[in-house]
Scaffold this motif. Sequence first.
Motif, short mmCIF file in Angstrom:
data_model
loop_
_atom_site.label_atom_id
_atom_site.label_comp_id
_atom_site.label_asym_id
_atom_site.label_seq_id
_atom_site.Cartn_x
_atom_site.Cartn_y
_atom_site.Cartn_z
N UNK A 185 -0.68 0.05 -13.17
CA UNK A 185 0.55 -0.38 -13.83
C UNK A 185 1.46 0.82 -14.13
N UNK A 190 2.06 3.42 -5.04
CA UNK A 190 3.44 2.98 -4.82
C UNK A 190 4.44 4.00 -5.33
N UNK A 202 -8.69 -0.22 -10.37
CA UNK A 202 -7.98 -0.71 -9.20
C UNK A 202 -8.66 -0.39 -7.88
N UNK A 203 -8.61 0.88 -7.46
CA UNK A 203 -8.95 1.18 -6.07
C UNK A 203 -10.42 0.92 -5.76
N UNK A 242 -10.75 -2.76 -5.42
CA UNK A 242 -10.06 -3.26 -4.23
C UNK A 242 -10.90 -3.06 -2.98
N UNK A 298 -5.68 -6.31 -10.50
CA UNK A 298 -5.33 -4.96 -10.08
C UNK A 298 -5.49 -4.79 -8.57
N UNK A 336 -2.57 -6.46 -6.79
CA UNK A 336 -1.36 -5.62 -6.79
C UNK A 336 -1.50 -4.51 -5.76
N UNK A 337 -2.67 -3.85 -5.76
CA UNK A 337 -2.86 -2.71 -4.86
C UNK A 337 -2.73 -3.12 -3.40
N UNK A 338 -3.26 -4.31 -3.04
CA UNK A 338 -3.28 -4.67 -1.62
C UNK A 338 -2.01 -5.40 -1.19
N UNK A 356 1.24 -5.33 -2.93
CA UNK A 356 2.55 -4.84 -3.34
C UNK A 356 3.29 -4.16 -2.20
N UNK A 357 2.53 -3.54 -1.30
CA UNK A 357 3.13 -2.80 -0.20
C UNK A 357 4.04 -3.65 0.67
N UNK A 391 7.03 -9.99 -5.29
CA UNK A 391 7.03 -8.84 -6.18
C UNK A 391 7.01 -9.31 -7.64
N UNK A 394 4.29 -8.70 -10.64
CA UNK A 394 4.60 -8.16 -11.97
C UNK A 394 4.12 -9.11 -13.07
N UNK A 419 0.74 -8.12 -13.45
CA UNK A 419 0.67 -6.87 -14.20
C UNK A 419 0.83 -7.11 -15.69
#
Lengths: 296, 319
Positions: free
Chosen positions: A112, A224, B242-243, B246, B267, B270-272, B274-275, B284, B288, B291
């Motif tokens: 975040x 990001x 997160x990572x 993921x 989490x 978002x990590x996978x 958001x790109x 998006x 959020x 998030x």
Amino acid sequence: MDARRVKDRLFALLVYIGAGLAIAPLFAILGSLVAEGGRVLLERGLAFLTSPAPYGIGPALYGTFVMALTALAIALPLGFAAALFLYEFPGSKISPSLRIIIQSLVEIPTILTGLFIYLLLVAPLPPLLHLYHALGLDRILPVNRYSGLAGALALALIILPYITVHAENVIRQVPGLYREAALALGATRQRAALMIARMALRGLLLALVLAFAKAAGETAPLLFTAGGGFAYMPPNPLYALTHPIGAVSLLIYDYAIMPTPTRIATAWGAALVLTLITLAAVLAARAVAHREIVIY
Amino acid sequence: MGLLEALLNTRLSPRERLYALSLLAVATLVAALLAAFAVTFFVKAEPIFRKEGLGVYIWNVWRAVENNPEAERYGLAAAILGTVYVAVIAIIVSIPLSLALVLLTTEYLPGRHLQEAVSALVDAMAALPTIVYGLWGVAVLAPLLRNFVMLPLYHCCPWLFPEYPSTGTTIFTAGVLMGIMSVPYVAALIREAYIMVPRSIREAVYALGATKSEAIRVFLGYIKPVVIAAALLGFGRAAGETVAVALVVGDTFRISLSPFTPGYTIAALIATQYGNAFLYRYMESALFAGGLMLLIIGVAVNTAGIALMNRWISRMHGR
């Protein structure tokens, strides 16, 4: 009576097994790192540290250092100042809420934090963008693209609360008598603070080393913000800060589940290097900290 | 400048005002960060709240459609439940391991040197980057758990574990990995309280003729609120990671009771995702909203944990 003894022994056995299970993963991880990563390092030699991906981690390592050091440069003054504020003005109206906020910042998931910086710099919210434009900042800052600076800002935001908490603890370890003596002799607060900082220098350096290790090991906040890129070596740090760059942690994340064996091997080599960097920092800090306790 | 002195609740000489003012400025800036966090997230999440209402937290749907915003549908239920599931498994794994570790270093290991050695190892565990845990998790732990835990359990009790574990990357694997990762943190919290158990209580328990294990049970009862607080704080950590998650959770939109199936956490989602979220109108915003939910879960769990911890500490000092 005997039943109690047996129970006691059984309990002790359970404690040993449980503690063993708790620590076993560390050895399993270190074992895998040395076996898999060590092989890669031996095969590819020192060139592994300098050459571009997919065979080496040069640009990624460069990015990690540039971003972690920049994050330190941003977060150190802010963190020390916040710690000094808590130390100097414990009775202020803001101190209690500042403490809670710093604690909350520690607990915010790091992904975040990355998204937050994304909204501030990489793809600023419209009002912010107007503000940057009005101030002419969009000509200086790498707005609207991934950059090392965005990554460094995210890392800075993550280590800021750690530095604050650690620095405050260190300053508090200096006996208050010194400060009172200095103030009684007519020194200003800033003069006294400088003196105390000098006495606590070792502890403050420790905070710096630990913060660097933390910044170097983070991945999620860079996803990001830094943008990645492991094949091209940035010509200088300024270029790295204003353009998308990779980091060792990001490289591991990208390569860990790739179907190509070379890349997975690179990921293991990178993981070994990253672990050595962070472990060296933390264990060195530990050794220093023990002498610290003896001194005060 | 009387205002500054009133705000700081102290007296300043004229030469100290600039110093005090600059410290105040930094403190305010740091404090403003948290507010900025919440505001920006809410601004970005707003469109999906307009479109889906609170349903974005209730439905389990992930339909991304290019060039047709009206057809897009997002619901985070699978990720939210997955987050809770993973964090609960993590706690179940880490609380007993952490307790054993604390008891070993405080009660069982003879001599300072051995205790020092173990605490150095735990420090090293805490220092390992999460991505290293993730790499090890996906390459070593996931196949290990599949072959030696999930498959045997599936074969022995299919009525309890009806899902065939076709892959090692599952909710269960993520939970176990998070449990392992949170041991140093949870153990440090418990240890801090355990060594605060008053000498008078220790001596009283042993004077009654208790064996070591009986005494330990009394001491653990004494610090029970802290153990619960440590569980809450560990839950918060595991929920936000997160990572590493993921890489091992399987990244699949699926709600299943069985932990042996791939899933998602907020989490990891978002990590996978958001790109490529910029390709769609609402994705998006939906991320959020996720998030924001993560922020709320984290703040709630941590506030509760810290309040519990502080109440226990002040009660200790009160006595």
